[in-house]
Write an enzyme that holds these catalytic residues in place. Sequence first.
Site, mmCIF file in Angstrom:
data_model
loop_
_atom_site.group_PDB
_atom_site.id
_atom_site.type_symbol
_atom_site.label_atom_id
_atom_site.label_comp_id
_atom_site.label_asym_id
_atom_site.label_seq_id
_atom_site.Cartn_x
_atom_site.Cartn_y
_atom_site.Cartn_z
ATOM 1 N N HIS A 181 19.408 43.533 17.052
ATOM 2 C CA HIS A 181 19.432 44.876 17.658
ATOM 3 C C HIS A 181 18.336 45.746 17.041
ATOM 4 C CE1 HIS A 181 23.475 43.922 19.283
ATOM 5 N NE2 HIS A 181 23.552 43.240 18.146
ATOM 6 N N SER B 197 -10.121 54.222 17.767
ATOM 7 C CA SER B 197 -9.884 55.264 18.761
ATOM 8 C C SER B 197 -11.160 56.078 18.909
ATOM 9 C CB SER B 197 -8.731 56.160 18.291
ATOM 10 O OG SER B 197 -8.818 57.427 18.907
ATOM 11 N N LYS C 18 -7.767 55.742 13.264
ATOM 12 C CA LYS C 18 -6.946 54.749 13.955
ATOM 13 C C LYS C 18 -7.539 53.358 13.950
ATOM 14 C CE LYS C 18 -3.797 55.131 16.379
ATOM 15 N NZ LYS C 18 -3.413 55.430 17.750
ATOM 16 N N GLU D 43 -1.697 44.153 22.257
ATOM 17 C CA GLU D 43 -1.262 44.972 23.398
ATOM 18 C C GLU D 43 -1.759 44.368 24.705
ATOM 19 O OE1 GLU D 43 -2.087 49.251 22.608
ATOM 20 O OE2 GLU D 43 -2.352 48.526 20.573
#
Length: 465
Positions: free
Chosen positions: A163, A284, A290, A297
């Site tokens: 979970h 970024s 970043k 992704e």
Amino acid sequence: MASTPSTLLWGGRFTEGMSDVMVTFNESLPFDKALHEADIRGSITYAKALRQLDLLTDEELAKITSGLEAVEKEWADGKFVIHPAVDEDIHTANERRLAELIGPAIAGKLHTGRSRNEQIAIDMRLWARTQLDVLSEQLRAALAVCAARAKAEIDVLMPGYTHFQRAQPVRFSHWLLSHATYLMSDLQRLHGVRDRTNCCPLGVGALAGNPFGIDRTFLTKDLGFSSVHPNSLAAVADRDFVAEILQWSSLLMVHLSRLSEDLIIFSTAEFSFVRVADAFSTGSSLMPQKKNPDSLEVIRGKAGRVMGQASGFLSTLKSLPTAYNKDLQESVEPLLDCVKTVSHCLQIAAGVLSTLKIDPDKMKAALSTDMLATDVANYLVLKGIPFRQTHHIAGAIVSKAEQKGVSIAELELSDLKQISPQFEADIVDVFDFERSVERRSAKGGTSRSSVLDQISAIDAYLAGY
Ligand code: ARG
């Protein structure tokens, strides 16, 4: 009008040309040119079978063969000149060029008894078979990385989650092998998909079989297929292998997306369990600090693309009437695109995994003694108390620790004894993550020996195939 009937392969019965938009709408060469090599190979084999039937002379066969090889060389060298509006598909383009090279009198005999319906079927299977072998190698490489890392980093412990909440300590290797397990089943499934793809539809005509008694066993063997497609009507329209490849790919992509998701989460500052190498990250354009795990992704995103192709293609296939219908041309692009996507994703996944930096200290720091509550319950089981009771007792201990604002390992033996007199001084042994992990030594568990067994099974499978 973009084309006149006389220039078209099938133009005999037509009096008017096709509209420009119809030419573009109908043509498949822009994508099925990827099948050029398979198409030439199938034609050379077919010519050999025509020779056996005396439908070609030795000299004609030699001319056709060397002509087809010359056409293939043009494709391979990037020199094939496409004739727009005439070269409708790869079969037409190759035959047109062959006729230019060796003359239409001989080239015109190649298509005797043959149909483009069977040609596209054979081309796609030949192409797919080669590509499945490439995917198999790439999948094996990804698995080998998993096995090697699992072996090298077997000492590293981390929280195991259910979970997505901390549950019980596990080895990092065990987590990695959980993903490898899915990939192993993908590799096993791939062998089945390849076997079923490796079936020869050549020699069936447009739908109703070959009228010249072509030797289909010869065609099958010459092209290295393992079986002869048994029914001409089915053979020309059988794209089950495409459906299977798309479905196989979908499940593989589901697995890669789950691995990616775990790694994306583990690479956040909040977790910091892993760092994705610069080679597989991007920055970024706005925020200088970043570093984004774009590789993972994009894999996660591509899963949706592949699953869409699988369900889209089944929708195309659904309710098609018997034998060839042009709808089937819609099987080519999803196949080409899916194979490319999966191949990229496998290479990226293997690259990310092999260059990933892990932070064993961060993983260790994320282990908390409440994750040993189950071990406390099990300790009492070994003292003879039924598990249903020990579960409650261990729960009471967690809540006692919460009340006192300490971890369960910091409770006094007297506190524990108050809850259950069965606790002894040896309870301290339970509050040890390594021992907890080692205790789960049944097959498939987290102990060193179980994890090593899993690694050996992968190694053995990879070595034996
Ligand atoms: N481009 C076609 C395809 O992909 C080749 C077969 C064409 N057959 C035909 N009868 N028009 O399906």
